[in-house]
Enzyme design. Structure first.
Site, PDB file in Angstrom:
ATOM      1  N   GLN A 171       0.848  -1.208   0.000  1.00 10.23           N
ATOM      2  CA  GLN A 171       0.000   0.000   0.000  1.00 10.23           C
ATOM      3  C   GLN A 171       0.879   1.252   0.000  1.00 10.23           C
ATOM      4  OE1 GLN A 171      -2.681  -0.252   3.358  1.00 10.23           O
ATOM      5  NE2 GLN A 171      -3.773  -1.996   2.518  1.00 10.23           N
ATOM      6  N   TRP A 172       1.927   1.167   0.784  1.00 11.09           N
ATOM      7  CA  TRP A 172       2.817   2.333   0.983  1.00 11.09           C
ATOM      8  C   TRP A 172       3.501   2.737  -0.316  1.00 11.09           C
ATOM      9  CZ3 TRP A 172       4.880   2.724   6.484  1.00 11.09           C
ATOM     10  CH2 TRP A 172       5.664   3.847   6.671  1.00 11.09           C
TER      11      TRP A 172
ATOM     12  N   HIS B  91       2.650   5.453  -3.025  1.00  9.91           N
ATOM     13  CA  HIS B  91       2.997   6.881  -2.907  1.00  9.91           C
ATOM     14  C   HIS B  91       4.283   7.104  -3.685  1.00  9.91           C
ATOM     15  CE1 HIS B  91      -0.207   7.796  -0.077  1.00  9.91           C
ATOM     16  NE2 HIS B  91      -0.098   6.509   0.181  1.00  9.91           N
TER      17      HIS B  91
ATOM     18  N   TYR C 180      15.210  -3.657   1.166  1.00  9.23           N
ATOM     19  CA  TYR C 180      15.965  -4.883   1.476  1.00  9.23           C
ATOM     20  C   TYR C 180      15.749  -5.879   0.335  1.00  9.23           C
ATOM     21  CZ  TYR C 180      17.350  -8.863   4.475  1.00  9.23           C
ATOM     22  OH  TYR C 180      17.972  -9.942   5.035  1.00  9.23           O
TER      23      TYR C 180
ATOM     24  N   ARG D  73      16.552 -11.194  -2.939  1.00  8.02           N
ATOM     25  CA  ARG D  73      17.374 -11.926  -3.911  1.00  8.02           C
ATOM     26  C   ARG D  73      18.785 -12.043  -3.367  1.00  8.02           C
ATOM     27  NH1 ARG D  73      17.481  -9.328  -9.587  1.00  8.02           N
ATOM     28  NH2 ARG D  73      18.171 -11.406 -10.153  1.00  8.02           N
TER      29      ARG D  73
ATOM     30  N   ARG E 200      12.250 -17.722  -2.093  1.00  6.84           N
ATOM     31  CA  ARG E 200      11.393 -16.797  -1.337  1.00  6.84           C
ATOM     32  C   ARG E 200       9.974 -16.651  -1.883  1.00  6.84           C
ATOM     33  NH1 ARG E 200      12.781 -10.838  -3.665  1.00  6.84           N
ATOM     34  NH2 ARG E 200      12.718 -11.457  -5.838  1.00  6.84           N
TER      35      ARG E 200
ATOM     36  N   ASP F  69       9.845  14.637   0.656  1.00 12.20           N
ATOM     37  CA  ASP F  69       9.781  16.020   1.134  1.00 12.20           C
ATOM     38  C   ASP F  69       8.491  16.213   1.935  1.00 12.20           C
ATOM     39  OD1 ASP F  69       7.614  17.200  -0.572  1.00 12.20           O
ATOM     40  OD2 ASP F  69       8.977  16.597  -2.167  1.00 12.20           O
TER      41      ASP F  69
ATOM     42  N   HIS G 238       5.982  18.320   1.817  1.00  7.00           N
ATOM     43  CA  HIS G 238       4.702  18.478   1.123  1.00  7.00           C
ATOM     44  C   HIS G 238       4.089  17.104   0.812  1.00  7.00           C
ATOM     45  CE1 HIS G 238       1.649  19.312  -1.772  1.00  7.00           C
ATOM     46  NE2 HIS G 238       2.346  18.783  -2.765  1.00  7.00           N
TER      47      HIS G 238
ATOM     48  N   ARG H 183      -3.085   8.289   4.939  1.00  2.00           N
ATOM     49  CA  ARG H 183      -2.838   7.072   5.710  1.00  2.00           C
ATOM     50  C   ARG H 183      -3.141   7.202   7.199  1.00  2.00           C
ATOM     51  NH1 ARG H 183      -3.385   3.380   1.775  1.00  2.00           N
ATOM     52  NH2 ARG H 183      -2.113   3.974  -0.006  1.00  2.00           N
TER      53      ARG H 183
HETATM   54  C1  LIG Z   1      -8.072   4.315   1.843  1.00  2.45           C
HETATM   55  C2  LIG Z   1      -7.386   3.993   0.555  1.00  2.45           C
HETATM   56  C3  LIG Z   1      -7.834   2.968  -0.244  1.00  2.45           C
HETATM   57  C4  LIG Z   1      -7.186   2.662  -1.455  1.00  2.45           C
HETATM   58  N1  LIG Z   1      -7.642   1.620  -2.227  1.00  2.45           N
HETATM   59  C5  LIG Z   1      -7.007   1.297  -3.372  1.00  2.45           C
HETATM   60  C6  LIG Z   1      -7.437   0.210  -4.201  1.00  2.45           C
HETATM   61  O1  LIG Z   1      -8.427  -0.444  -3.888  1.00  2.45           O
HETATM   62  N2  LIG Z   1      -6.745  -0.069  -5.312  1.00  2.45           N
HETATM   63  C7  LIG Z   1      -5.655   0.657  -5.710  1.00  2.45           C
HETATM   64  O2  LIG Z   1      -5.063   0.348  -6.747  1.00  2.45           O
HETATM   65  N3  LIG Z   1      -5.216   1.699  -4.953  1.00  2.45           N
HETATM   66  C8  LIG Z   1      -5.844   2.029  -3.805  1.00  2.45           C
HETATM   67  N4  LIG Z   1      -5.389   3.073  -3.043  1.00  2.45           N
HETATM   68  C9  LIG Z   1      -4.185   3.800  -3.476  1.00  2.45           C
HETATM   69  C10 LIG Z   1      -4.548   5.163  -4.097  1.00  2.45           C
HETATM   70  O3  LIG Z   1      -5.315   5.019  -5.273  1.00  2.45           O
HETATM   71  C11 LIG Z   1      -3.260   5.936  -4.429  1.00  2.45           C
HETATM   72  O4  LIG Z   1      -2.524   5.228  -5.385  1.00  2.45           O
HETATM   73  C12 LIG Z   1      -2.373   6.137  -3.212  1.00  2.45           C
HETATM   74  O5  LIG Z   1      -3.120   6.601  -2.115  1.00  2.45           O
HETATM   75  C13 LIG Z   1      -1.288   7.152  -3.541  1.00  2.45           C
HETATM   76  O6  LIG Z   1      -1.893   8.409  -3.673  1.00  2.45           O
HETATM   77  P1  LIG Z   1      -1.306   9.514  -4.639  1.00  2.45           P
HETATM   78  O7  LIG Z   1      -1.211   9.012  -6.034  1.00  2.45           O
HETATM   79  O8  LIG Z   1      -2.128  10.742  -4.420  1.00  2.45           O
HETATM   80  O9  LIG Z   1       0.131   9.732  -3.960  1.00  2.45           O
HETATM   81  P2  LIG Z   1       1.553   9.935  -4.629  1.00  2.45           P
HETATM   82  O10 LIG Z   1       1.896   8.839  -5.565  1.00  2.45           O
HETATM   83  O11 LIG Z   1       2.486  10.207  -3.479  1.00  2.45           O
HETATM   84  O12 LIG Z   1       1.413  11.232  -5.447  1.00  2.45           O
HETATM   85  C14 LIG Z   1       1.191  12.504  -4.812  1.00  2.45           C
HETATM   86  C15 LIG Z   1       0.521  13.402  -5.824  1.00  2.45           C
HETATM   87  O13 LIG Z   1       1.435  13.611  -6.905  1.00  2.45           O
HETATM   88  C16 LIG Z   1       0.724  13.649  -8.117  1.00  2.45           C
HETATM   89  N5  LIG Z   1       1.215  12.557  -8.983  1.00  2.45           N
HETATM   90  C17 LIG Z   1       2.122  11.602  -8.653  1.00  2.45           C
HETATM   91  N6  LIG Z   1       2.368  10.808  -9.699  1.00  2.45           N
HETATM   92  C18 LIG Z   1       1.605  11.257 -10.699  1.00  2.45           C
HETATM   93  C19 LIG Z   1       1.384  10.847 -12.036  1.00  2.45           C
HETATM   94  N7  LIG Z   1       2.045   9.826 -12.580  1.00  2.45           N
HETATM   95  N8  LIG Z   1       0.493  11.515 -12.772  1.00  2.45           N
HETATM   96  C20 LIG Z   1      -0.180  12.563 -12.275  1.00  2.45           C
HETATM   97  N9  LIG Z   1      -0.030  13.021 -11.013  1.00  2.45           N
HETATM   98  C21 LIG Z   1       0.848  12.372 -10.244  1.00  2.45           C
HETATM   99  C22 LIG Z   1      -0.743  13.515  -7.777  1.00  2.45           C
HETATM  100  O14 LIG Z   1      -1.286  14.790  -7.602  1.00  2.45           O
HETATM  101  C23 LIG Z   1      -0.725  12.810  -6.459  1.00  2.45           C
HETATM  102  O15 LIG Z   1      -1.871  13.051  -5.676  1.00  2.45           O
HETATM  103  C24 LIG Z   1      -6.037   3.411  -1.853  1.00  2.45           C
HETATM  104  C25 LIG Z   1      -5.582   4.445  -1.039  1.00  2.45           C
HETATM  105  C26 LIG Z   1      -6.228   4.738   0.146  1.00  2.45           C
HETATM  106  C27 LIG Z   1      -5.707   5.863   1.016  1.00  2.45           C
END
Ligand SMILES: Cc1cc2nc3c(=O)[nH]c(=O)nc-3n(C[C@H](O)[C@H](O)[C@H](O)COP(=O)(O)OP(=O)(O)OC[C@H]3O[C@@H](n4cnc5c(N)ncnc54)[C@H](O)[C@@H]3O)c2cc1C
Length: 286
Positions: free
Chosen positions: A89-90, A93, A101, A104, A173, A189, A191, A200
């Site tokens: 999940q992490w 982002h 880590y 392999r 593994r 960063d 922001h 999260r």
């Molecule tokens: C409660 C919850 C449930 C979720 N459930 C699912 C799920 O069922 N399935 C699933 O696949 N994911 C799921 N996610 C993941 C979610 O869809 C996002 O991928 C994740 O939270 C990362 O968010 P982000 O893209 O805003 O963050 P980051 O990747 O850190 O990006 C930060 C911001 O940068 C910009 N950005 C970064 N990369 C790009 C890019 N390539 N194009 C355009 N703008 C960009 C966007 O504005 C983005 O908001 C879930 C997340 C949460 C919190």
């Protein structure tokens, strides 16, 4: 202005903060503090840092108006140990730099996440992605733990046996479960860290990632107290409304605030004007 040495960050460096049964969060390095945010914001004026209260007002203004780049001037590098299902999940982002880590290259230690009995819950009926609050009877909770432990043990036994035959670690593994712990360095960063924390720490995030976010939030709060306060006030504890929701709210809102009412709250001079502008916008909605 010289490089910002942040005494609070220095104090926290290299301390392991325990999360879940085997996990931790450790601040490995940092760059900057609240001062770096105001320093960057004021660069165009060349005035340097002013008083503490002016810095706070400026940081709050930047946060409120999504003037985000000054917050990117602060960086955090964490060492995190976390179960693989949390890592999946992490890693979504994308705005962080990660080095993980390698299973392999190295032998995976026999460390699995085993939930506390109290967090074992039924599937939620209202939220397809979450847990219910209803208590699971102790005998079922115990059985869940038994199943988890048996399967973890069995998977690791197979892994160990394959390593004993000198099978490549990258292959041995592949049956290891998502509950196994991994580790990474994660640099981001401020922001983008705030964005991560907002998503999260939310109650809709899975408990096992939420506890990491909460621990990191404590560190961030200590290192950049003014920015964190602004984040809490204008992002974390704020809500947005759709047009229809605002039309509903309009029915209950006073068209004008008495200025004396505003004095009761910690509003800056600008915020008082902004509130009036927001109210005007709501009352213009049709
Ligand atoms: C409660 C919850 C449930 C979720 N459930 C699912 C799920 O069922 N399935 C699933 O696949 N994911 C799921 N996610 C993941 C979610 O869809 C996002 O991928 C994740 O939270 C990362 O968010 P982000 O893209 O805003 O963050 P980051 O990747 O850190 O990006 C930060 C911001 O940068 C910009 N950005 C970064 N990369 C790009 C890019 N390539 N194009 C355009 N703008 C960009 C966007 O504005 C983005 O908001 C879930 C997340 C949460 C919190």
């Amino acid at each position: 202005m010289a490089r910002v040495v942040n005494p609070k960050a220095e104090e926290l460096l290299d301390k392991e903060f325990k999360v879940l049964n085997h996990g931790f969060v450790r601040l490995v390095d940092y760059m900057g503090g609240d001062e770096s945010i105001v320093q960057a914001a004021r660069v165009s004026y060349g005035k340097g840092t002013k008083s503490v209260s002016e810095d706070r007002t400026l940081i709050r203004y930047l946060m409120r108006h999504q003037h985000t780049t000054p917050f990117e001037m602060v960086e955090f590098k964490f060492h995190i140990k976390l179960p693989i299902f949390v890592a999946r999940q992490w890693i979504r982002h994308r705005t962080a730099n990660v080095n993980e880590y390698s299973g392999r290259y190295s032998i995976m230690p026999e460390e699995f996440y085993v939930p506390e009995e109290t967090v074992i819950k039924y599937q939620s009926t209202s939220n397809k992605q979450g847990r219910d609050n209803e208590e699971v009877p102790p005998e079922i909770r115990r059985r869940v733990l038994e199943i988890l432990l048996e399967e973890q043990k069995s998977a690791f036994k197979g892994y160990q046996e394959m390593l004993d035959y000198n099978i490549a670690r990258e292959l041995a593994r592949i049956n290891l479960p998502l509950s196994l712990y991994t580790q990474w360095y994660w640099k981001i960063d401020l922001h983008n860290l705030f964005h991560f924390l907002k998503l999260r720490m939310d109650k809709h995030a899975q408990y096992e990632i939420r506890v990491y976010a909460e621990k990191m939030a404590e560190i961030v709060k200590a290192v950049v107290p003014m920015a964190y306060e602004a984040f809490e006030d204008y992002v974390l504890n704020s809500v947005t409304f759709s047009k229809n929701e605002l039309l509903l709210l309009k029915k209950f809102l006073p068209e004008n605030f008495d200025d004396a009412e505003l004095e009761q709250f910690d509003f800056s001079k600008y915020e008082k004007t902004e509130i009036k502008d927001k109210l005007k916008k709501i009352f213009e909605l049709k």
